[in-house]
Write an enzyme that holds these catalytic residues in place. Sequence first.
Site, mmCIF file in Angstrom:
data_model
loop_
_atom_site.group_PDB
_atom_site.id
_atom_site.type_symbol
_atom_site.label_atom_id
_atom_site.label_comp_id
_atom_site.label_asym_id
_atom_site.label_seq_id
_atom_site.Cartn_x
_atom_site.Cartn_y
_atom_site.Cartn_z
ATOM 1 N N ASP A 148 0.784 -1.374 -0.137
ATOM 2 C CA ASP A 148 -0.079 0.068 0.010
ATOM 3 C C ASP A 148 0.879 1.328 -0.014
ATOM 4 O OD1 ASP A 148 -2.077 1.934 0.217
ATOM 5 O OD2 ASP A 148 -2.529 1.363 2.363
ATOM 6 N N GLU A 182 -2.146 10.621 -0.421
ATOM 7 C CA GLU A 182 -3.302 9.816 -0.565
ATOM 8 C C GLU A 182 -3.892 9.240 0.871
ATOM 9 O OE1 GLU A 182 -5.889 6.155 -0.870
ATOM 10 O OE2 GLU A 182 -3.847 6.367 0.148
ATOM 11 N N ASP A 211 -4.685 0.358 -6.530
ATOM 12 C CA ASP A 211 -4.274 0.783 -4.965
ATOM 13 C C ASP A 211 -4.244 -0.693 -4.368
ATOM 14 O OD1 ASP A 211 -3.852 1.696 -2.616
ATOM 15 O OD2 ASP A 211 -5.290 3.062 -2.537
#
Length: 449
Positions: A148, A182, A211
């Site tokens: 991530d 983000e 993502d």
Amino acid sequence: MTERAPRRSRLRRSALSAAAVVTLAAALLTPAAAASPAAPAPVAAPSAAAAAPDIPVANVKAHLAQLQSIATANGGNRAHGRAGYKASIDYVKAKLDAAGYTTTLKTFSYNGSTGYNLIADWPGGDTSHVVMAGAHLDSVTGGPGINDNGSGSAGILETALAVSRAGLTPSKHLRFGWWGAEEYGMIGSKNYVNSLSSADRSKIDTYLNFDMIGSPNPGYFTYRYDSALDALFRDYFAGLGISTEQDFEGDGRSDHAPFQDAGIRVGGLFSGADYTKTSAQAAKWGGTAGQPFDRCYHSSCDTTANINDTALDRMSDAIAYAIWTLSAGSTTPPTGTVFENTADVQIPDNGAAVTSAVTVTGRTGNAPAALQVGVDIKHSYRGDLVIDLVAPNGTAFRLKGSSGDSAPNVQTTYTVNASAVAADGTWKLKVQDVAAQDTGYIDSWKLTF
């Protein structure tokens, strides 16, 4: 991926069944794909994928190793405002510059720190029709962020480099984006979308978001917002003998959201975060039931050891397939006769169901097997909502069940098989709020035949 908003301390009714979405008509894809439906078990990818190269997973992992090294050298993370993020964006930019891309580093400010978005344009293609792929490059402060979202960033980077190696001359213009901040709420991508003029926004035909595509206990999830893009990925994986599911965990939690809010159609892939894999999903995909898709989500153990190579390989190949297919213009938004109701209808909090009607006239025979139901509902907690399409004969099609999804609004297009129902007559969108403390209204909805 951005952290979910904390669940409020109140009782919720148990979630109803997930949205029932039927396969999009193959006619929305290439004629070749429409002529031969994907078989359930073959190992080879669909024939249309032959135009796209295989993305070497070793190359993708090499990018992840570089991102890990950057994090290790910079306090263990690659977060917004930290040296590790700037080093990450410099690494990606150097690769793209060497490959012949026109790159632009765009800055913004958040939390007193300078943030960076990197935009890379491949020369050529119709700039009035842009196909864009993006991924966030920042990590949380507590870890290196290799799944991530080093995984999505590396996947689109290697795809972009494959475009260069192939000397691709797409019909549409290709653009790639790497987003900053983000993890603070899609700050970088919001800044980019908000910086575009309305004319420039309208030139982006498609935005694809990636993502977390290498989760160690992986699932195979497709974004559900656009039925044609969902079908593109679903059919690709069907050719590998893999059955996908539509993603609900990532709703509103990643960089597709600003594009979707701006009216740009979005799609993407996701291998799962901190939700728990069910027994049915483990039977279908392998892995361990009762465990998170990514046990190291937002943790210091999200390192290069936190990657499933098979999932990363398959997802990266799917990215290339989508880029090659969409840039050739072979997947287009559904077209047809539209019947729409734009009158606002208030939705009572934890109250009775309300309906909004659309009267269809001038159609002969039954409705199509891929009836498009476009929904725009403004609501402060969309997990409370149960949504049905009610046909003129009273048949109800479940579009969305209730869930723990804390994101706002329902702005998407569903596909239902209404071929057993006469087209003409009054159709209704039925919406009920099944839990307390949140309000909203039906803004508009439409049927596309």
